[in-house]
Design a protein around this motif. Structure first.
Motif, PDB file in Angstrom:
ATOM      1  N   MET A   1       0.829  -1.219   0.000  1.00 50.23           N
ATOM      2  CA  MET A   1       0.000   0.000   0.000  1.00 50.23           C
ATOM      3  C   MET A   1       0.856   1.259   0.000  1.00 50.23           C
ATOM      4  SD  MET A   1      -2.906   1.492  -0.050  1.00 50.23           S
ATOM      5  CE  MET A   1      -4.143   0.250   0.288  1.00 50.23           C
ATOM      6  N   ALA A   2       1.919   1.251   0.813  1.00 51.82           N
ATOM      7  CA  ALA A   2       2.804   2.426   0.875  1.00 51.82           C
ATOM      8  C   ALA A   2       3.436   2.700  -0.476  1.00 51.82           C
ATOM      9  CB  ALA A   2       3.874   2.207   1.936  1.00 51.82           C
ATOM     10  N   HIS A   3       3.831   1.616  -1.172  1.00 53.71           N
ATOM     11  CA  HIS A   3       4.427   1.780  -2.504  1.00 53.71           C
ATOM     12  C   HIS A   3       3.421   2.377  -3.478  1.00 53.71           C
ATOM     13  CE1 HIS A   3       5.532   0.403  -6.602  1.00 53.71           C
ATOM     14  NE2 HIS A   3       6.761   0.699  -6.191  1.00 53.71           N
ATOM     15  N   LEU A   4       2.160   1.921  -3.399  1.00 56.79           N
ATOM     16  CA  LEU A   4       1.119   2.439  -4.288  1.00 56.79           C
ATOM     17  C   LEU A   4       0.869   3.924  -4.025  1.00 56.79           C
ATOM     18  CD1 LEU A   4      -1.082   2.038  -6.408  1.00 56.79           C
ATOM     19  CD2 LEU A   4      -2.616   1.261  -4.582  1.00 56.79           C
ATOM     20  N   ILE A   5       0.809   4.304  -2.747  1.00 54.06           N
ATOM     21  CA  ILE A   5       0.598   5.715  -2.397  1.00 54.06           C
ATOM     22  C   ILE A   5       1.735   6.574  -2.935  1.00 54.06           C
ATOM     23  CG2 ILE A   5       0.484   7.361  -0.477  1.00 54.06           C
ATOM     24  CD1 ILE A   5      -0.953   5.188   1.135  1.00 54.06           C
ATOM     25  N   TRP A   6       2.971   6.092  -2.802  1.00 52.76           N
ATOM     26  CA  TRP A   6       4.117   6.835  -3.300  1.00 52.76           C
ATOM     27  C   TRP A   6       4.091   6.957  -4.820  1.00 52.76           C
ATOM     28  CZ3 TRP A   6       7.242  10.457  -2.844  1.00 52.76           C
ATOM     29  CH2 TRP A   6       8.486  10.513  -3.472  1.00 52.76           C
ATOM     30  N   GLN A   7       3.701   5.873  -5.504  1.00 52.10           N
ATOM     31  CA  GLN A   7       3.619   5.914  -6.964  1.00 52.10           C
ATOM     32  C   GLN A   7       2.547   6.907  -7.421  1.00 52.10           C
ATOM     33  OE1 GLN A   7       5.556   4.065  -9.466  1.00 52.10           O
ATOM     34  NE2 GLN A   7       4.608   5.784 -10.519  1.00 52.10           N
ATOM     35  N   VAL A   8       1.378   6.882  -6.755  1.00 53.86           N
ATOM     36  CA  VAL A   8       0.305   7.827  -7.100  1.00 53.86           C
ATOM     37  C   VAL A   8       0.760   9.264  -6.859  1.00 53.86           C
ATOM     38  CG1 VAL A   8      -2.011   8.616  -6.481  1.00 53.86           C
ATOM     39  CG2 VAL A   8      -1.545   6.168  -6.697  1.00 53.86           C
ATOM     40  N   THR A   9       1.505   9.478  -5.761  1.00 56.85           N
ATOM     41  CA  THR A   9       2.015  10.817  -5.443  1.00 56.85           C
ATOM     42  C   THR A   9       2.949  11.318  -6.533  1.00 56.85           C
ATOM     43  OG1 THR A   9       1.874  10.349  -3.075  1.00 56.85           O
ATOM     44  CG2 THR A   9       3.277  12.185  -3.747  1.00 56.85           C
ATOM     45  N   VAL A  10       3.858  10.470  -6.957  1.00 58.61           N
ATOM     46  CA  VAL A  10       4.814  10.845  -8.008  1.00 58.61           C
ATOM     47  C   VAL A  10       4.080  11.139  -9.316  1.00 58.61           C
ATOM     48  CG1 VAL A  10       6.711   9.995  -9.443  1.00 58.61           C
ATOM     49  CG2 VAL A  10       6.747   9.621  -6.973  1.00 58.61           C
ATOM     50  N   ASP A  11       3.109  10.293  -9.661  1.00 60.38           N
ATOM     51  CA  ASP A  11       2.338  10.506 -10.892  1.00 60.38           C
ATOM     52  C   ASP A  11       1.539  11.801 -10.834  1.00 60.38           C
ATOM     53  OD1 ASP A  11       3.281   8.150 -11.955  1.00 60.38           O
ATOM     54  OD2 ASP A  11       1.542   6.968 -11.325  1.00 60.38           O
ATOM     55  N   ALA A  12       1.045  12.151  -9.633  1.00 58.20           N
ATOM     56  CA  ALA A  12       0.174  13.321  -9.489  1.00 58.20           C
ATOM     57  C   ALA A  12       0.928  14.640  -9.508  1.00 58.20           C
ATOM     58  CB  ALA A  12      -0.622  13.215  -8.194  1.00 58.20           C
ATOM     59  N   LEU A  13       2.221  14.608  -9.205  1.00 64.86           N
ATOM     60  CA  LEU A  13       2.969  15.857  -9.082  1.00 64.86           C
ATOM     61  C   LEU A  13       3.025  16.642 -10.392  1.00 64.86           C
ATOM     62  CD1 LEU A  13       5.932  14.863  -6.738  1.00 64.86           C
ATOM     63  CD2 LEU A  13       4.047  16.432  -6.246  1.00 64.86           C
ATOM     64  N   GLY A  14       3.038  15.940 -11.521  1.00 60.76           N
ATOM     65  CA  GLY A  14       3.082  16.631 -12.807  1.00 60.76           C
ATOM     66  C   GLY A  14       1.864  17.521 -13.012  1.00 60.76           C
ATOM     67  N   MET A  15       0.662  16.941 -12.878  1.00 54.93           N
ATOM     68  CA  MET A  15      -0.558  17.723 -13.055  1.00 54.93           C
ATOM     69  C   MET A  15      -0.713  18.748 -11.952  1.00 54.93           C
ATOM     70  SD  MET A  15      -2.857  17.977 -15.346  1.00 54.93           S
ATOM     71  CE  MET A  15      -3.930  19.417 -15.402  1.00 54.93           C
ATOM     72  N   SER A  16      -0.239  18.421 -10.752  1.00 52.73           N
ATOM     73  CA  SER A  16      -0.315  19.371  -9.643  1.00 52.73           C
ATOM     74  C   SER A  16       0.503  20.625  -9.941  1.00 52.73           C
ATOM     75  CB  SER A  16       0.180  18.716  -8.345  1.00 52.73           C
ATOM     76  OG  SER A  16      -0.656  17.655  -7.962  1.00 52.73           O
ATOM     77  N   MET A  17       1.665  20.463 -10.575  1.00 55.88           N
ATOM     78  CA  MET A  17       2.485  21.621 -10.919  1.00 55.88           C
ATOM     79  C   MET A  17       1.821  22.467 -12.009  1.00 55.88           C
ATOM     80  SD  MET A  17       4.875  21.935  -8.869  1.00 55.88           S
ATOM     81  CE  MET A  17       5.320  23.461  -9.708  1.00 55.88           C
ATOM     82  N   ILE A  18       1.073  21.815 -12.893  1.00 56.09           N
ATOM     83  CA  ILE A  18       0.308  22.579 -13.889  1.00 56.09           C
ATOM     84  C   ILE A  18      -0.744  23.423 -13.181  1.00 56.09           C
ATOM     85  CG2 ILE A  18      -1.290  22.411 -15.846  1.00 56.09           C
ATOM     86  CD1 ILE A  18       1.622  21.743 -16.528  1.00 56.09           C
ATOM     87  N   TYR A  19      -1.433  22.835 -12.200  1.00 58.00           N
ATOM     88  CA  TYR A  19      -2.401  23.597 -11.413  1.00 58.00           C
ATOM     89  C   TYR A  19      -1.722  24.764 -10.691  1.00 58.00           C
ATOM     90  CZ  TYR A  19      -5.999  19.944 -11.938  1.00 58.00           C
ATOM     91  OH  TYR A  19      -6.938  19.073 -12.437  1.00 58.00           O
ATOM     92  N   VAL A  20      -0.508  24.532 -10.196  1.00 58.53           N
ATOM     93  CA  VAL A  20       0.217  25.603  -9.504  1.00 58.53           C
ATOM     94  C   VAL A  20       0.473  26.771 -10.444  1.00 58.53           C
ATOM     95  CG1 VAL A  20       2.424  26.252  -8.456  1.00 58.53           C
ATOM     96  CG2 VAL A  20       1.314  24.117  -7.777  1.00 58.53           C
ATOM     97  N   LEU A  21       0.998  26.498 -11.632  1.00 57.23           N
ATOM     98  CA  LEU A  21       1.293  27.571 -12.585  1.00 57.23           C
ATOM     99  C   LEU A  21       0.028  28.342 -12.967  1.00 57.23           C
ATOM    100  CD1 LEU A  21       3.841  25.837 -15.008  1.00 57.23           C
ATOM    101  CD2 LEU A  21       4.325  27.597 -13.302  1.00 57.23           C
ATOM    102  N   LEU A  22      -1.043  27.609 -13.244  1.00 52.52           N
ATOM    103  CA  LEU A  22      -2.297  28.258 -13.645  1.00 52.52           C
ATOM    104  C   LEU A  22      -2.892  29.065 -12.493  1.00 52.52           C
ATOM    105  CD1 LEU A  22      -3.920  25.353 -15.691  1.00 52.52           C
ATOM    106  CD2 LEU A  22      -3.043  27.504 -16.608  1.00 52.52           C
ATOM    107  N   ALA A  23      -2.883  28.492 -11.294  1.00 53.96           N
ATOM    108  CA  ALA A  23      -3.473  29.187 -10.148  1.00 53.96           C
ATOM    109  C   ALA A  23      -2.679  30.429  -9.783  1.00 53.96           C
ATOM    110  CB  ALA A  23      -3.547  28.236  -8.947  1.00 53.96           C
ATOM    111  N   VAL A  24      -1.361  30.343  -9.831  1.00 56.18           N
ATOM    112  CA  VAL A  24      -0.516  31.503  -9.523  1.00 56.18           C
ATOM    113  C   VAL A  24      -0.741  32.611 -10.554  1.00 56.18           C
ATOM    114  CG1 VAL A  24       1.876  32.308  -9.506  1.00 56.18           C
ATOM    115  CG2 VAL A  24       1.255  30.262  -8.235  1.00 56.18           C
TER     116      VAL A  24
END
Length: 294
Positions: A1-24
């Motif tokens: 489970m911990a590995h899955l959470i970490w993998q999802v976190t890594v995958d999500a960071l890309g789109m999260s950074m897009i949200y950061v740029l747009l929101a800023v």
């Protein structure tokens, strides 16, 4: 489970950074110019189409195409301000005038995109194929580039706002336009620079995401999410909207991975709505910020 959470976190960071740029970028425009630019998502769309056109049709290297996309959307932001919003600023019902103009601009840009590029989705071949292992999780080079460039752009913007005279002028106008005018700040020039910088961030975000997802006219709809992120993080706080964007992006990905896409979206939006209801200024909203739109 911990590995899955970490993998999802890594995958999500890309789109999260897009949200950061747009929101800023949107936060900068709203708090400085008081223009609720609902057409902001279309600048994101234009940036993606620009990268596709220059990198695929004209065979220009990806990073150069990305820079061109940023310049095009910055220039378009300047043109839009001069042609439309410079005039609506003088009207008595300023908020309604700005909103109506922005809605019209959103529809025009959407139809122009269809006329030039068609309604069929476009795609960009992988510019940087390959994967990298990060503490047991796998991330593609393209997502890693999105994360690193997103962080770099956010840091550069923060330094610009904190360390330059023009950046300090932008922050002064964001606090109170009348006080800024008394201090000798040319608010018209500040508005112009704000539109250029904010729209450039949207174009760069679109260019960064272009190799990862299909490019289509519907990309402009992301404005609804970005507005929620800005309200959730706190209008006027760059740190707040950045953290809000990261939280939103990660929450969305965790929800999709563990409880399903539909339920996840409902839960995330209910939480955001609850935060906005109990803290209208957002989690990190700045006290004393002049957010009047009259």
């Amino acid at each position: 489970m911990a590995h899955l959470i970490w993998q999802v976190t890594v995958d999500a960071l890309g789109m999260s950074m897009i949200y950061v740029l747009l929101a800023v970028g949107l936060n900068l425009i709203i708090t400085t110019t008081r223009i609720v630019l609902v057409a902001y998502g279309n600048f994101y769309m234009i940036g993606a189409y620009a990268v596709w056109f220059f990198s695929v049709s004209l065979k220009i290297p990806y990073f150069i195409s990305l820079a061109i996309a940023g310049l095009i959307t910055a220039a378009l932001g300047v043109v839009v301000y001069f042609a439309i919003f410079r005039h609506t600023q003088r009207r008595e019902q300023r908020f309604l005038s700005d909103l109506t103009a922005a809605l019209g601009l959103m529809m025009i840009l959407g139809q122009v995109a269809v006329l030039f590029f068609g309604s069929a989705p476009k795609s960009i071949p992988p510019a940087f194929p390959g994967k990298l292992s990060v503490i047991g999780a796998t991330i593609t080079y393209e997502r890693l580039i999105v994360i690193l460039l997103g962080i770099a752009m956010t840091v550069v913007l923060a330094l610009f706002l904190q360390r330059t005279n023009l950046g300090r002028a932008l922050r002064t106008v964001a606090v109170n336009t009348d006080i800024a005018a008394l201090l000798g700040v040319n608010w018209n020039r500040v508005y112009l620079v704000t539109m250029a910088v904010g729209c450039a961030l949207a174009g760069l975000a679109g260019g960064l995401i272009a190799p990862l997802f299909p490019i289509a006219q519907t990309m402009g709809g992301i404005i609804l999410v970005v507005l929620l992120v800005v309200l959730f993080g706190g209008m006027g706080s760059m740190l707040g909207v950045s953290l809000g964007a990261l939280i939103f992006g990660l929450s969305q990905s965790y929800g999709q991975a563990f409880i399903g896409t539909g339920v996840a979206q409902i839960v995330v939006y209910v939480v955001v709505a609850g935060v906005i209801f109990f803290r209208p200024g957002g989690v990190f909203g700045k006290a004393g910020l002049d957010t009047t739109f009259t």
